[in-house]
Design an enzyme around this catalytic site. Structure first.
Site, PDB file in Angstrom:
ATOM      1  N   LYS A 206     -10.005   5.468 -20.142  1.00 13.86           N
ATOM      2  CA  LYS A 206     -11.358   5.121 -19.793  1.00 13.86           C
ATOM      3  C   LYS A 206     -11.960   4.448 -20.890  1.00 13.86           C
ATOM      4  CE  LYS A 206     -15.960   6.331 -17.965  1.00 13.86           C
ATOM      5  NZ  LYS A 206     -16.733   7.352 -17.267  1.00 13.86           N
ATOM      6  N   GLU A 212      -6.119  10.299 -29.653  1.00 18.29           N
ATOM      7  CA  GLU A 212      -4.826  10.823 -29.042  1.00 18.29           C
ATOM      8  C   GLU A 212      -3.838   9.654 -28.270  1.00 18.29           C
ATOM      9  OE1 GLU A 212      -7.465  12.534 -28.809  1.00 18.29           O
ATOM     10  OE2 GLU A 212      -7.530  14.448 -28.787  1.00 18.29           O
ATOM     11  N   GLY A 266     -14.352  10.716 -16.233  1.00 14.63           N
ATOM     12  CA  GLY A 266     -12.916  10.855 -16.719  1.00 14.63           C
ATOM     13  C   GLY A 266     -12.117  12.071 -15.766  1.00 14.63           C
ATOM     14  N   ARG A 267     -12.850  12.960 -15.415  1.00 16.44           N
ATOM     15  CA  ARG A 267     -12.196  14.161 -14.962  1.00 16.44           C
ATOM     16  C   ARG A 267     -12.098  13.971 -13.203  1.00 16.44           C
ATOM     17  NH1 ARG A 267     -16.263  15.490 -18.057  1.00 16.44           N
ATOM     18  NH2 ARG A 267     -18.157  16.153 -17.019  1.00 16.44           N
ATOM     19  N   GLU A 352     -15.520  21.466 -18.022  1.00 20.10           N
ATOM     20  CA  GLU A 352     -15.985  20.516 -18.857  1.00 20.10           C
ATOM     21  C   GLU A 352     -17.058  19.599 -18.130  1.00 20.10           C
ATOM     22  OE1 GLU A 352     -14.178  16.160 -19.617  1.00 20.10           O
ATOM     23  OE2 GLU A 352     -13.630  17.066 -21.548  1.00 20.10           O
ATOM     24  N   HIS A 383       3.577  38.791 -12.339  1.00 20.79           N
ATOM     25  CA  HIS A 383       4.042  39.622 -13.405  1.00 20.79           C
ATOM     26  C   HIS A 383       3.543  39.473 -14.515  1.00 20.79           C
ATOM     27  CE1 HIS A 383       6.846  40.890 -10.409  1.00 20.79           C
ATOM     28  NE2 HIS A 383       7.004  39.694  -9.944  1.00 20.79           N
ATOM     29  N   LYS A 511     -14.185  16.620 -32.725  1.00 21.70           N
ATOM     30  CA  LYS A 511     -13.436  15.283 -32.713  1.00 21.70           C
ATOM     31  C   LYS A 511     -13.817  14.615 -34.076  1.00 21.70           C
ATOM     32  CE  LYS A 511     -13.863  13.056 -28.762  1.00 21.70           C
ATOM     33  NZ  LYS A 511     -13.630  12.345 -27.528  1.00 21.70           N
TER      34      LYS A 511
HETATM   35  O1  F6P Z   1     -12.384  15.282 -23.317  1.00 22.61           O
HETATM   36  C1  F6P Z   1     -13.086  14.424 -23.505  1.00 22.61           C
HETATM   37  C2  F6P Z   1     -12.843  13.036 -22.650  1.00 22.61           C
HETATM   38  O2  F6P Z   1     -13.949  12.400 -22.905  1.00 22.61           O
HETATM   39  C3  F6P Z   1     -12.680  13.466 -21.163  1.00 22.61           C
HETATM   40  O3  F6P Z   1     -13.958  13.595 -20.344  1.00 22.61           O
HETATM   41  C4  F6P Z   1     -11.839  12.255 -20.810  1.00 22.61           C
HETATM   42  O4  F6P Z   1     -11.220  12.801 -19.652  1.00 22.61           O
HETATM   43  C5  F6P Z   1     -11.002  12.251 -22.187  1.00 22.61           C
HETATM   44  O5  F6P Z   1     -11.674  12.754 -23.010  1.00 22.61           O
HETATM   45  C6  F6P Z   1     -10.140  11.222 -21.959  1.00 22.61           C
HETATM   46  O6  F6P Z   1     -11.168  10.147 -22.106  1.00 22.61           O
HETATM   47  P1  F6P Z   1     -10.690   8.487 -22.168  1.00 22.61           P
HETATM   48  O7  F6P Z   1      -9.809   8.429 -20.714  1.00 22.61           O
HETATM   49  O8  F6P Z   1     -11.544   7.683 -22.349  1.00 22.61           O
HETATM   50  O9  F6P Z   1      -9.209   8.496 -23.119  1.00 22.61           O
END
Ligand code: F6P
Length: 546
Positions: A206, A212, A266-267, A352, A383, A511
């Site tokens: 987003k 990452e 995002g979620r 979240e 199990h 972070k």
């Molecule tokens: O975990 C934090 C967060 O902002 C989430 O809400 C989001 O889904 C994720 O990081 C990834 O963010 P982006 O889509 O901006 O890379």
């Protein structure tokens, strides 16, 4: 709201709780032969049976009154109406517009958001069909059959869960891969198994600033360029984002960018361009069916009175246990292999969203907010942690999910699976007293002394609550319904706890601190002072890595 526990509606539930806290579900079934029917709702192909809970009409009435007292109806309209209910980020929350399937406009201020949503859907349709037909192909002319989604959190969990859930709808020659973790192993394990000429990378982010995702995307880009050259990037990389500038900076042509917007959290984004890998895997028509299913649940949620509203009831039962029984754990167990990643997805959605302390009044909540959610696929987890569900000192409410028909009706597997889910819910509810154990063992010829030694260990307290959600089959439409149901459940709970379910500031501090530690791990020193434990861990790991 702050001081929630002082409201009349809340106090009333406290009294109702005092009156009924020891009710036994088994007795409730004996007293009311219509209980199962009374506490079951059906919406299309989804059945929701909430009869195996510690509830009765008086309890439910008190919970509905709490929802009304919290102005839930108004809050639901505010969300669907594009009001800026994500107040800490000053944003509307309109993921529901992404699956809005009729011709009415969806307004954000004075702007109808539907034309831009429809335009992106059209672009997604064209692109996904071209990839599936081999019209959009790799640099050397080969069909793109390895589709790699690079994203994390909401840009990974939704697409990953949904493509896994709908695996039986995948095009035969398409393979999907997911890279989320910054751990180099995540990249290596995918790249070692694919061929660059046949690979499409989807960079899903987003913000397009997530470390990452960008680190993984750069590694994949270098791997591709090393194999096919810089010119190949346009045929092998697309971006899904709200941030055009960063996409360009990264080196992806905006022509290959699929857009979504700030009003999609995002979620809550798998319905948007973030769902591209789902489209490519299952085809756009099936993707649309998933949107249709979610829309059916949206309409049900927005238009049905609370007393017959599945997400509202699911949420209120959760609040009953969380805030009155003080049970802060919650378990979701799909009895379907294809849904095995649903609990992981729901962890982000629920925790979240509602893992918050401060209310809209900028005061700490004086009551519990979101519970710990965990789960896994039945029967595997029978199990592992089911021992605790049945005999532990903690009561853990469960949502069981089962399709009536499997995509793989092999021999009697599915009948055994169904028997297991029904048996688990019944066993949790009924239990087995020490006396019942004793009579059984006596009938088997055991002595009284032997029975006395073992009967408690073999007894089950019972009265452990669960919901049962039965779907006809795990298809795109019912998956859409199921996920939207949980989204709205989370919304209702956040609304009652008076917290903002749509920000996520809690992920930021760690972070930021990781960025401070990175130079020290890389051998440089920073002027950040650490606690003694962190400082000595840095020293220890650096010594090993030398
Ligand atoms: O975990 C934090 C967060 O902002 C989430 O809400 C989001 O889904 C994720 O990081 C990834 O963010 P982006 O889509 O901006 O890379």
């Amino acid at each position: 709201m702050f001081g929630q526990e002082k409201s009349e509606a809340w106090q009333n539930i406290c009294s109702v709780y005092e009156k009924y806290k020891n009710i036994n579900i088994r007795d409730l079934f004996t007293q009311d032969p219509d209980r199962a029917k009374k506490y079951t709702l059906v919406l299309g192909n989804l059945l929701f049976d909430y009869s195996k809970n510690r509830i009765n009409d008086e309890i439910m009435a008190a919970l509905f009154a709490l929802a009304r007292d919290c102005r839930l109806e108004e809050k639901i309209s505010a969300m669907f109406g594009g009001r800026k209910i994500n107040r800490t980020e000053n944003r509307a929350v309109l993921h529901t517009a992404l699956r809005h399937r009729d011709e009415e406009p969806v307004m954000l201020g004075s702007i109808d958001v539907m034309p831009q949503i429809k335009a992106t859907l059209l672009k997604m349709r064209k692109f996904s069909e071209d990839v599936r037909l081999g019209k959009f192909c790799g640099y050397t002319g080969k069909k793109l059959t390895n589709i790699v989604n690079i994203g994390i959190g909401g840009s990974d969990l939704g697409p990953f869960m949904a493509t896994s859930a709908l695996k039986s709808y995948w095009a035969k020659d398409i393979n999907c891969f997911f890279i989320s973790n910054i751990d180099g192993t995540a990249c290596a394990e995918v790249l070692n198994n694919i061929n660059p000429e046949e690979t499409l990378f989807i960079v899903a982010s987003k913000t397009f600033t997530t470390i990452e995702t960008l680190t993984n995307a750069r590694t994949c880009r270098k791997w591709l360029v090393d194999a096919l050259g810089e010119h190949a990037v346009a045929n092998h990389f697309i971006a899904l984002s709200t941030n055009r500038e960063e996409v360009e900076k990264f080196g992806i042509n905006p022509k290959n960018m699929f857009e979504f917007w700030d009003f999609v959290g995002g979620r809550y984004s798998m319905w948007s361009a973030i769902g591209m890998i789902i489209c490519i895997a299952i085809g756009f028509e099936n993707f649309e069916k998933m949107l249709d299913g979610a829309y059916a649940m949206d309409k049900h949620f927005a238009e049905t009175d609370f007393e017959h509203n599945i997400p509202v009831i699911l949420a209120l039962i959760g609040i009953w246990y969380n805030n009155f029984y003080n049970i802060h754990r919650y378990c979701v167990i799909p009895y379907d292999q294809y849904l095995k990643y649903l609990p992981n997805y729901l962890q982000q959605l629920d925790m979240e969203s509602n893992g918050k302390t401060f209310t809209f009044e900028n005061k700490p909540a004086n009551y519990a907010t979101g519970p710990v959610l965990f789960g896994g696929a039945g029967t595997d987890v029978q199990h592992s942690f089911f021992q605790m569900l049945h005999q532990g000192t903690e009561i853990i409410p469960v949502d069981f999910i089962i399709p009536a028909i499997s995509h793989n009706e092999i021999g009697n597997h599915h009948r055994i699976l169904i028997s297991n889910v029904l048996a688990q819910a019944e066993a949790l509810m009924k239990g087995r007293s020490a006396d019942e154990v004793a009579s059984e063992l006596e009938a088997k010829g055991m002595t009284k002394v032997e029975i006395g030694k073992i009967k408690n260990y073999k007894s089950f307290s019972g009265n452990r609550p669960s919901n049962m959600i039965v779907l006809r089959k795990i298809d795109p439409y019912s998956l859409g319904m199921l996920v939207a149901m949980y989204e709205h459940k989370v919304f209702v709970q956040g609304a009652i706890w008076n917290i903002n379910s749509f920000d996520q500031f809690g992920v930021e501090l760690g972070k930021k601190m990781a960025l401070d530690i990175l130079p020290e791990i890389e051998g440089m020193y920073s002027d950040i002072e650490h606690d003694a434990s962190t400082a000595s861990l840095i020293k220890y790991i650096r010594k090993i890595r030398k």
